[in-house]
Design a protein around this motif. Structure first.
Motif, PDB file in Angstrom:
ATOM      1  N   VAL A   1       0.594  -1.329  -0.121  1.00  0.00           N
ATOM      2  CA  VAL A   1       0.404   0.054  -0.360  1.00  0.00           C
ATOM      3  C   VAL A   1       0.720   1.585   0.100  1.00  0.00           C
ATOM      4  N   THR A   2       1.841   1.563   0.998  1.00  0.00           N
ATOM      5  CA  THR A   2       2.906   2.558   1.181  1.00  0.00           C
ATOM      6  C   THR A   2       4.014   2.019   0.470  1.00  0.00           C
ATOM      7  N   GLY A   3       4.707   1.160   0.239  1.00  0.00           N
ATOM      8  CA  GLY A   3       5.660   0.871  -0.718  1.00  0.00           C
ATOM      9  C   GLY A   3       7.339   1.049   0.752  1.00  0.00           C
ATOM     10  N   LEU A   4       6.547   1.338   2.255  1.00  0.00           N
ATOM     11  CA  LEU A   4       7.437   0.954   3.215  1.00  0.00           C
ATOM     12  C   LEU A   4       7.880  -0.066   3.737  1.00  0.00           C
ATOM     13  N   VAL A   5       9.057   0.428   3.869  1.00  0.00           N
ATOM     14  CA  VAL A   5       9.618  -1.242   4.459  1.00  0.00           C
ATOM     15  C   VAL A   5       8.900  -1.503   6.123  1.00  0.00           C
TER      16      VAL A   5
END
Length: 213
Positions: free
Chosen positions: A182-186
């Protein structure tokens, strides 16, 4: 005749369980009743990493805006820079916009929930000027409609910020990063080593050289 020290004596296990013996700022901390620090006769299960989050409960959140929607390949390139240049697993010097604030960080000895807690914890571990992180390789191993996964390998060594200056011999590690679709964050970082947790603990309590060149 030689003088005999009257200082209190304690075992390494007693030292590890008693924060009052560590530093001045830990003088008021309560004794740690963790399974790993129990006497073997107590049946301690030497398997799960320490949960360190309770020590850093007051760490403020990083105000930097997040890099939402970063492509996995771009995220991998940014993580490679943080590892190669910032040596962040030794220093805490990472790009906070790449990680979710509630990211979970786990290695064989330690587990921390939360980005700000992780960075604060790292600041107390290694001496940056006497620690190394080399042979960094980062790649995307899974990407698509589901959660992406990135892997990194490295070789590290260093000196811990403890009064007896213990040195940790070079070890190889492999980090797996789980990336939110969804966010592309780790959202999770898991680090595994080619040394056992017992060897890491043994080296932590082995005095190194106190000379500073």
């Amino acid at each position: 005749p030689p003088r005999v020290s009257q200082a209190p004596r304690f075992t390494l296990r007693q030292f590890a369980r008693t924060p009052a013996l560590w530093f001045q700022f830990t003088a008021d901390w309560e004794e740690l009743d963790w399974p790993l620090l129990q006497d073997p006769s107590e049946g301690a299960p030497w398997r799960s990493p320490f949960e360190w989050g309770f020590l850093w409960g007051g760490a403020p959140a990083d105000p930097a805006p997040k890099s939402i929607g970063l492509a996995p390949a771009d995220l991998a390139a940014a993580l490679a820079r943080d590892l190669s240049e910032g040596r962040y697993i030794l220093t805490g010097n990472l790009t906070s916009s790449l990680f979710a604030d509630d990211c979970r960080f786990v290695d064989p000895n330690n587990a921390v929930d939360g980005l700000s807690r992780y960075r604060q914890a790292l600041g107390f571990l290694f001496e940056p000027t006497r620690s190394q992180l080399d042979n960094v390789h980062v790649r995307v191993v899974a990407a698509g409609s589901g959660r992406a996964t990135i892997e990194a390998t490295y070789v590290a060594s260093g000196e811990l910020k403890l009064p007896w200056r213990p040195k940790i011999s070079p070890w190889s590690g492999k980090i797996s990063y789980d990336v939110s679709p969804v966010t592309g964050l780790v959202v999770a970082q898991t680090d595994v080593w080619n040394i056992t947790r017992f060897d890491a603990i043994r080296q932590t309590f082995t005095p190194g050289s106190t000379s500073r060149r």
